[in-house]
Design a protein around this motif. Sequence first.
Motif, mmCIF file in Angstrom:
data_model
loop_
_atom_site.group_PDB
_atom_site.id
_atom_site.type_symbol
_atom_site.label_atom_id
_atom_site.label_comp_id
_atom_site.label_asym_id
_atom_site.label_seq_id
_atom_site.Cartn_x
_atom_site.Cartn_y
_atom_site.Cartn_z
ATOM 1 N N SER A 109 28.569 12.843 76.166
ATOM 2 C CA SER A 109 28.394 13.862 75.123
ATOM 3 C C SER A 109 27.131 13.584 74.302
ATOM 4 N N LEU A 110 26.538 14.659 73.793
ATOM 5 C CA LEU A 110 25.333 14.567 72.984
ATOM 6 C C LEU A 110 25.695 14.874 71.536
ATOM 7 N N ILE A 111 25.324 13.969 70.638
ATOM 8 C CA ILE A 111 25.612 14.105 69.222
ATOM 9 C C ILE A 111 24.290 14.106 68.457
ATOM 10 N N TYR A 112 24.200 14.969 67.452
ATOM 11 C CA TYR A 112 23.048 14.977 66.561
ATOM 12 C C TYR A 112 23.450 14.262 65.277
ATOM 13 N N LYS A 113 22.609 13.344 64.824
ATOM 14 C CA LYS A 113 22.808 12.648 63.556
ATOM 15 C C LYS A 113 21.653 13.051 62.658
ATOM 16 N N ILE A 114 21.987 13.779 61.596
ATOM 17 C CA ILE A 114 20.964 14.339 60.721
ATOM 18 C C ILE A 114 21.120 13.690 59.349
ATOM 19 N N ARG A 115 20.024 13.164 58.831
ATOM 20 C CA ARG A 115 20.056 12.405 57.578
ATOM 21 C C ARG A 115 19.172 13.073 56.533
ATOM 22 N N GLY A 116 19.632 13.007 55.293
ATOM 23 C CA GLY A 116 18.859 13.578 54.202
ATOM 24 C C GLY A 116 19.409 13.158 52.865
ATOM 25 N N GLU A 117 19.203 14.028 51.861
ATOM 26 C CA GLU A 117 19.604 13.723 50.496
ATOM 27 C C GLU A 117 20.331 14.929 49.913
ATOM 28 N N ASN A 118 21.450 14.671 49.199
ATOM 29 C CA ASN A 118 22.182 15.777 48.580
ATOM 30 C C ASN A 118 21.624 16.080 47.187
ATOM 31 N N GLN A 119 22.222 17.059 46.498
ATOM 32 C CA GLN A 119 21.713 17.490 45.192
ATOM 33 C C GLN A 119 21.794 16.396 44.133
ATOM 34 N N GLN A 120 22.690 15.422 44.324
ATOM 35 C CA GLN A 120 22.831 14.318 43.370
ATOM 36 C C GLN A 120 21.850 13.175 43.650
ATOM 37 N N PHE A 131 21.855 11.314 46.455
ATOM 38 C CA PHE A 131 22.446 10.312 47.340
ATOM 39 C C PHE A 131 22.124 10.638 48.791
ATOM 40 N N GLU A 132 22.056 9.590 49.615
ATOM 41 C CA GLU A 132 21.833 9.786 51.044
ATOM 42 C C GLU A 132 23.064 10.402 51.694
ATOM 43 N N ASP A 181 28.980 11.448 56.267
ATOM 44 C CA ASP A 181 28.868 10.212 55.499
ATOM 45 C C ASP A 181 28.020 10.487 54.271
ATOM 46 N N GLU A 182 28.568 10.165 53.090
ATOM 47 C CA GLU A 182 27.853 10.402 51.839
ATOM 48 C C GLU A 182 27.806 9.117 51.030
ATOM 49 N N GLN A 183 26.622 8.730 50.614
ATOM 50 C CA GLN A 183 26.511 7.590 49.723
ATOM 51 C C GLN A 183 27.116 8.007 48.391
ATOM 52 N N ILE A 184 27.914 7.132 47.797
ATOM 53 C CA ILE A 184 28.583 7.459 46.537
ATOM 54 C C ILE A 184 28.418 6.313 45.541
ATOM 55 N N ASP A 185 28.686 6.605 44.294
ATOM 56 C CA ASP A 185 28.717 5.580 43.269
ATOM 57 C C ASP A 185 30.000 4.772 43.449
ATOM 58 N N SER A 186 29.940 3.482 43.224
ATOM 59 C CA SER A 186 31.114 2.627 43.426
ATOM 60 C C SER A 186 32.289 3.018 42.535
ATOM 61 N N SER A 187 32.018 3.711 41.420
ATOM 62 C CA SER A 187 33.105 4.143 40.535
ATOM 63 C C SER A 187 33.983 5.218 41.182
ATOM 64 N N ALA A 188 33.519 5.830 42.274
ATOM 65 C CA ALA A 188 34.288 6.878 42.959
ATOM 66 C C ALA A 188 35.239 6.316 44.016
ATOM 67 N N THR A 226 27.462 1.925 48.954
ATOM 68 C CA THR A 226 28.840 2.371 49.133
ATOM 69 C C THR A 226 28.809 3.806 49.649
ATOM 70 N N TRP A 227 29.634 4.065 50.669
ATOM 71 C CA TRP A 227 29.665 5.379 51.310
ATOM 72 C C TRP A 227 31.102 5.861 51.454
ATOM 73 N N ARG A 228 31.263 7.196 51.464
ATOM 74 C CA ARG A 228 32.544 7.821 51.802
ATOM 75 C C ARG A 228 32.299 8.617 53.077
ATOM 76 N N SER A 229 33.118 8.357 54.079
ATOM 77 C CA SER A 229 32.979 9.028 55.357
ATOM 78 C C SER A 229 34.186 9.940 55.565
ATOM 79 N N THR A 230 33.903 11.201 55.864
ATOM 80 C CA THR A 230 34.967 12.160 56.151
ATOM 81 C C THR A 230 34.982 12.394 57.652
ATOM 82 N N ARG A 231 36.121 12.105 58.265
ATOM 83 C CA ARG A 231 36.281 12.246 59.716
ATOM 84 C C ARG A 231 37.570 13.008 59.988
ATOM 85 N N LEU A 232 37.437 14.216 60.441
ATOM 86 C CA LEU A 232 38.597 15.056 60.727
ATOM 87 C C LEU A 232 39.579 15.074 59.557
#
Length: 171
Positions: free
Chosen positions: A78-89, A91-92, A107-114, A135-141
């Motif tokens: 399978s072919l997967i695209y991994k696209i990286r950037g920066e959100n409005q806050q 964070f990577e 995957d979203e970089q987050i503040d450790s307080s979250a 620190t990151w939060r990853s949402t998977r399914l």
Amino acid sequence: LKILAISGMVGFASILDPGEVRSQVSIEKDHLLIAQNLAGIEREIPLEEVPISVMTSAETVSGAQFNLARTELRADGSLIYKIRGENQQGFEVEVQVTSTGNILQLDEQIDSSAVPETVIKALQKWIEDAPVISTWRSTRLGEFVYQFVIEDFWLEVTEDASKVTIYRRLR
């Protein structure tokens, strides 16, 4: 001490195959599992080569402005695209998307307080005083996994802290 013991096991597991490998140590309710998988083939591509359906899906789910794209050809073909950037806050963000535009992982970089307290307690049990780089939060399914980057390793802790996985970072 625990991190050193685990890093030794991961290091030993990674020399078993001369090719590029991804080693992981997983601790699940007092059971220690060591796994080693052949890594997929990744390459950086220009953003212009990312299909519009993939880019639209990634932008919709993340709201990010992207500046880097890679493809990964996985062992199953399978072919997967991994696209990286920066959100409005500021964070990577990294989004993994199939060629048909289905989101596999956000995957979203987050503040450790979250990070939930149960996750922090599980993390402290395994790294003690090691400095966390990011620190990151990853949402998977629909499931949250928290990721902590620590020098040559990163740890993943499930939201309910029932599973801790330790990965060695490949360079």
